[in-house]
Design a protein around this motif. Structure first.
Motif, PDB file in Angstrom:
ATOM      1  N   GLU A 142      -6.987   1.013   2.658  1.00 31.68           N
ATOM      2  CA  GLU A 142      -8.365   0.553   2.468  1.00 31.68           C
ATOM      3  C   GLU A 142      -8.462  -0.498   1.372  1.00 31.68           C
ATOM      4  OE1 GLU A 142     -10.909   3.864   1.706  1.00 31.68           O
ATOM      5  OE2 GLU A 142     -10.516   4.778   3.659  1.00 31.68           O
ATOM      6  N   LYS A 143      -7.743  -0.278   0.264  1.00 36.23           N
ATOM      7  CA  LYS A 143      -7.818  -1.194  -0.865  1.00 36.23           C
ATOM      8  C   LYS A 143      -7.065  -2.493  -0.614  1.00 36.23           C
ATOM      9  CE  LYS A 143      -8.449   1.982  -4.721  1.00 36.23           C
ATOM     10  NZ  LYS A 143      -7.868   2.459  -5.992  1.00 36.23           N
ATOM     11  N   PHE A 144      -5.901  -2.405   0.039  1.00 35.57           N
ATOM     12  CA  PHE A 144      -5.031  -3.566   0.216  1.00 35.57           C
ATOM     13  C   PHE A 144      -4.610  -3.700   1.683  1.00 35.57           C
ATOM     14  CE2 PHE A 144      -4.035  -1.523  -3.910  1.00 35.57           C
ATOM     15  CZ  PHE A 144      -4.559  -2.484  -4.759  1.00 35.57           C
ATOM     16  N   PRO A 145      -5.529  -4.024   2.576  1.00 39.84           N
ATOM     17  CA  PRO A 145      -5.176  -4.044   4.004  1.00 39.84           C
ATOM     18  C   PRO A 145      -4.147  -5.119   4.370  1.00 39.84           C
ATOM     19  CG  PRO A 145      -7.368  -4.930   3.668  1.00 39.84           C
ATOM     20  CD  PRO A 145      -6.916  -4.384   2.344  1.00 39.84           C
ATOM     21  N   ASN A 146      -4.109  -6.226   3.671  1.00 39.02           N
ATOM     22  CA  ASN A 146      -3.200  -7.314   4.022  1.00 39.02           C
ATOM     23  C   ASN A 146      -1.791  -7.128   3.470  1.00 39.02           C
ATOM     24  OD1 ASN A 146      -5.281  -8.619   5.364  1.00 39.02           O
ATOM     25  ND2 ASN A 146      -5.938  -9.667   3.516  1.00 39.02           N
ATOM     26  N   LEU A 147      -1.619  -6.281   2.486  1.00 38.56           N
ATOM     27  CA  LEU A 147      -0.299  -6.110   1.881  1.00 38.56           C
ATOM     28  C   LEU A 147       0.669  -5.329   2.756  1.00 38.56           C
ATOM     29  CD1 LEU A 147      -0.934  -5.415  -1.902  1.00 38.56           C
ATOM     30  CD2 LEU A 147      -0.028  -7.450  -0.823  1.00 38.56           C
ATOM     31  N   VAL A 148       0.168  -4.498   3.639  1.00 39.41           N
ATOM     32  CA  VAL A 148       1.036  -3.658   4.456  1.00 39.41           C
ATOM     33  C   VAL A 148       1.931  -4.514   5.346  1.00 39.41           C
ATOM     34  CG1 VAL A 148       1.060  -1.874   6.234  1.00 39.41           C
ATOM     35  CG2 VAL A 148      -0.572  -1.747   4.378  1.00 39.41           C
ATOM     36  N   ASP A 149       1.405  -5.587   5.865  1.00 37.64           N
ATOM     37  CA  ASP A 149       2.174  -6.452   6.755  1.00 37.64           C
ATOM     38  C   ASP A 149       3.179  -7.317   6.011  1.00 37.64           C
ATOM     39  OD1 ASP A 149       0.716  -5.470   8.882  1.00 37.64           O
ATOM     40  OD2 ASP A 149      -0.805  -7.032   8.717  1.00 37.64           O
ATOM     41  N   ARG A 150       2.939  -7.573   4.740  1.00 38.04           N
ATOM     42  CA  ARG A 150       3.777  -8.509   3.983  1.00 38.04           C
ATOM     43  C   ARG A 150       4.723  -7.846   2.996  1.00 38.04           C
ATOM     44  NH1 ARG A 150      -0.544 -12.414   1.422  1.00 38.04           N
ATOM     45  NH2 ARG A 150      -1.027 -10.419   0.489  1.00 38.04           N
ATOM     46  N   THR A 151       4.615  -6.539   2.815  1.00 36.90           N
ATOM     47  CA  THR A 151       5.399  -5.834   1.805  1.00 36.90           C
ATOM     48  C   THR A 151       6.294  -4.794   2.472  1.00 36.90           C
ATOM     49  OG1 THR A 151       3.508  -6.072   0.323  1.00 36.90           O
ATOM     50  CG2 THR A 151       5.218  -4.539  -0.341  1.00 36.90           C
ATOM     51  N   PRO A 152       7.559  -4.711   2.066  1.00 40.75           N
ATOM     52  CA  PRO A 152       8.428  -3.661   2.627  1.00 40.75           C
ATOM     53  C   PRO A 152       7.879  -2.262   2.327  1.00 40.75           C
ATOM     54  CG  PRO A 152       9.726  -5.283   1.423  1.00 40.75           C
ATOM     55  CD  PRO A 152       8.281  -5.594   1.157  1.00 40.75           C
ATOM     56  N   LEU A 153       8.020  -1.383   3.280  1.00 38.81           N
ATOM     57  CA  LEU A 153       7.488  -0.027   3.117  1.00 38.81           C
ATOM     58  C   LEU A 153       8.117   0.715   1.947  1.00 38.81           C
ATOM     59  CD1 LEU A 153       7.093   1.193   6.797  1.00 38.81           C
ATOM     60  CD2 LEU A 153       5.311   0.487   5.197  1.00 38.81           C
ATOM     61  N   SER A 154       9.347   0.371   1.607  1.00 36.92           N
ATOM     62  CA  SER A 154       9.978   1.033   0.462  1.00 36.92           C
ATOM     63  C   SER A 154       9.245   0.709  -0.833  1.00 36.92           C
ATOM     64  CB  SER A 154      11.450   0.639   0.354  1.00 36.92           C
ATOM     65  OG  SER A 154      11.576  -0.759   0.170  1.00 36.92           O
ATOM     66  N   TYR A 155       8.721  -0.520  -0.958  1.00 32.08           N
ATOM     67  CA  TYR A 155       7.951  -0.896  -2.153  1.00 32.08           C
ATOM     68  C   TYR A 155       6.614  -0.163  -2.185  1.00 32.08           C
ATOM     69  CZ  TYR A 155      11.165  -4.860  -2.812  1.00 32.08           C
ATOM     70  OH  TYR A 155      12.254  -5.640  -3.004  1.00 32.08           O
ATOM     71  N   ILE A 156       5.980  -0.051  -1.030  1.00 29.83           N
ATOM     72  CA  ILE A 156       4.701   0.645  -0.961  1.00 29.83           C
ATOM     73  C   ILE A 156       4.889   2.132  -1.276  1.00 29.83           C
ATOM     74  CG2 ILE A 156       2.818   1.339   0.590  1.00 29.83           C
ATOM     75  CD1 ILE A 156       3.240  -1.356   2.024  1.00 29.83           C
ATOM     76  N   ALA A 157       5.953   2.711  -0.750  1.00 27.53           N
ATOM     77  CA  ALA A 157       6.230   4.127  -1.026  1.00 27.53           C
ATOM     78  C   ALA A 157       6.486   4.346  -2.513  1.00 27.53           C
ATOM     79  CB  ALA A 157       7.441   4.587  -0.211  1.00 27.53           C
ATOM     80  N   SER A 158       7.203   3.427  -3.136  1.00 29.93           N
ATOM     81  CA  SER A 158       7.451   3.547  -4.579  1.00 29.93           C
ATOM     82  C   SER A 158       6.152   3.462  -5.361  1.00 29.93           C
ATOM     83  CB  SER A 158       8.411   2.448  -5.014  1.00 29.93           C
ATOM     84  OG  SER A 158       8.604   2.483  -6.400  1.00 29.93           O
ATOM     85  N   TYR A 159       5.288   2.549  -4.989  1.00 30.47           N
ATOM     86  CA  TYR A 159       3.985   2.396  -5.658  1.00 30.47           C
ATOM     87  C   TYR A 159       3.149   3.659  -5.520  1.00 30.47           C
ATOM     88  CZ  TYR A 159      -0.727   0.613  -6.552  1.00 30.47           C
ATOM     89  OH  TYR A 159      -1.992   0.420  -7.038  1.00 30.47           O
ATOM     90  N   LEU A 160       3.241   4.309  -4.366  1.00 28.58           N
ATOM     91  CA  LEU A 160       2.448   5.508  -4.103  1.00 28.58           C
ATOM     92  C   LEU A 160       3.109   6.790  -4.587  1.00 28.58           C
ATOM     93  CD1 LEU A 160       1.211   4.662  -0.506  1.00 28.58           C
ATOM     94  CD2 LEU A 160      -0.079   4.468  -2.635  1.00 28.58           C
ATOM     95  N   GLY A 161       4.333   6.699  -5.040  1.00 31.11           N
ATOM     96  CA  GLY A 161       5.039   7.879  -5.518  1.00 31.11           C
ATOM     97  C   GLY A 161       5.567   8.752  -4.399  1.00 31.11           C
ATOM     98  N   ILE A 162       5.907   8.131  -3.276  1.00 29.93           N
ATOM     99  CA  ILE A 162       6.400   8.846  -2.111  1.00 29.93           C
ATOM    100  C   ILE A 162       7.879   8.519  -1.954  1.00 29.93           C
ATOM    101  CG2 ILE A 162       6.171   9.132   0.380  1.00 29.93           C
ATOM    102  CD1 ILE A 162       3.310   7.987   0.072  1.00 29.93           C
TER     103      ILE A 162
END
Length: 54
Positions: free
Chosen positions: A33-53
């Motif tokens: 919801e907060k960052f809808p455009n980042l999901v397509d441009r960022t590797p999922l490993s970086y997003i998981a690290s940011y979220l603590g997953i």
């Protein structure tokens, strides 16, 4: 200057409290919801690290 510092501190506290109080699915949905455009441009490993997953 004080107002900028206060806003940054509040955002940091909100982010940390969500890491403790919410499950991984909820954190990911809020991230979408907060960052809808980042999901397509960022590797999922970086997003998981940011979220603590792992």
């Amino acid at each position: 200057m004080n107002k900028i510092f206060h806003n940054a501190l509040m955002k940091k506290m909100d982010r940390r409290s969500s890491l403790v109080s919410e499950d991984a699915t909820t954190r990911y949905l809020i991230f979408l919801e907060k960052f809808p455009n980042l999901v397509d441009r960022t590797p999922l490993s970086y997003i998981a690290s940011y979220l603590g997953i792992t």
